[in-house]
Design a protein around this motif. Structure first.
Motif, PDB file in Angstrom:
ATOM      1  N   SER A 153      52.026  41.919  45.448  1.00  0.00           N
ATOM      2  CA  SER A 153      51.581  43.306  45.539  1.00  0.00           C
ATOM      3  C   SER A 153      50.608  43.505  46.693  1.00  0.00           C
ATOM      4  CB  SER A 153      50.921  43.709  44.216  1.00  0.00           C
ATOM      5  OG  SER A 153      50.423  45.019  44.301  1.00  0.00           O
ATOM      6  N   ARG A 154      49.664  42.607  46.835  1.00  0.00           N
ATOM      7  CA  ARG A 154      48.675  42.713  47.918  1.00  0.00           C
ATOM      8  C   ARG A 154      49.309  42.581  49.293  1.00  0.00           C
ATOM      9  NH1 ARG A 154      43.059  39.824  46.108  1.00  0.00           N
ATOM     10  NH2 ARG A 154      42.828  40.932  44.140  1.00  0.00           N
ATOM     11  N   THR A 190      51.447  36.214  36.699  1.00  0.00           N
ATOM     12  CA  THR A 190      50.728  37.414  37.112  1.00  0.00           C
ATOM     13  C   THR A 190      49.992  37.204  38.427  1.00  0.00           C
ATOM     14  OG1 THR A 190      48.898  36.843  35.623  1.00  0.00           O
ATOM     15  CG2 THR A 190      50.511  38.416  34.804  1.00  0.00           C
ATOM     16  N   GLN A 234      52.575  37.836  41.026  1.00  0.00           N
ATOM     17  CA  GLN A 234      52.794  39.280  41.118  1.00  0.00           C
ATOM     18  C   GLN A 234      51.688  39.941  41.934  1.00  0.00           C
ATOM     19  OE1 GLN A 234      53.063  40.329  36.871  1.00  0.00           O
ATOM     20  NE2 GLN A 234      54.877  41.484  37.425  1.00  0.00           N
ATOM     21  N   GLU A 235      50.468  39.576  41.669  1.00  0.00           N
ATOM     22  CA  GLU A 235      49.327  40.169  42.368  1.00  0.00           C
ATOM     23  C   GLU A 235      49.361  39.847  43.864  1.00  0.00           C
ATOM     24  OE1 GLU A 235      44.491  39.943  42.444  1.00  0.00           O
ATOM     25  OE2 GLU A 235      45.508  39.591  40.534  1.00  0.00           O
TER      26      GLU A 235
END
Length: 59
Positions: free
Chosen positions: A15-16, A8, A11-12
């Motif tokens: 995404s950022r 995760t 993923q973060e």
């Protein structure tokens, strides 16, 4: 599971930064699915189709 926070986090970060992470998204979905199915009683009351529908179409 210890791998969940690692996946995760990736993923973060993606995404950022605006970077698609389809393989990591798939791994994260499979980890969540595994966690849910591990908690089902023997014989399973979960519907495999419902659980499988939570996996993103990354491939």
């Amino acid at each position: 599971m210890e791998i969940d926070p690692i996946v995760t986090a990736v993923q973060e970060i993606g995404s950022r930064l605006g970077i698609a992470t389809p393989a990591i998204d798939l791994v994260a979905a499979l980890i969540k699915l595994r966690q849910r199915t591990a908690r089902l009683p023997a014989g399973g009351s979960g519907d495999a189709t419902t659980l499988a529908s939570e996996i993103p179409n990354a491939c």
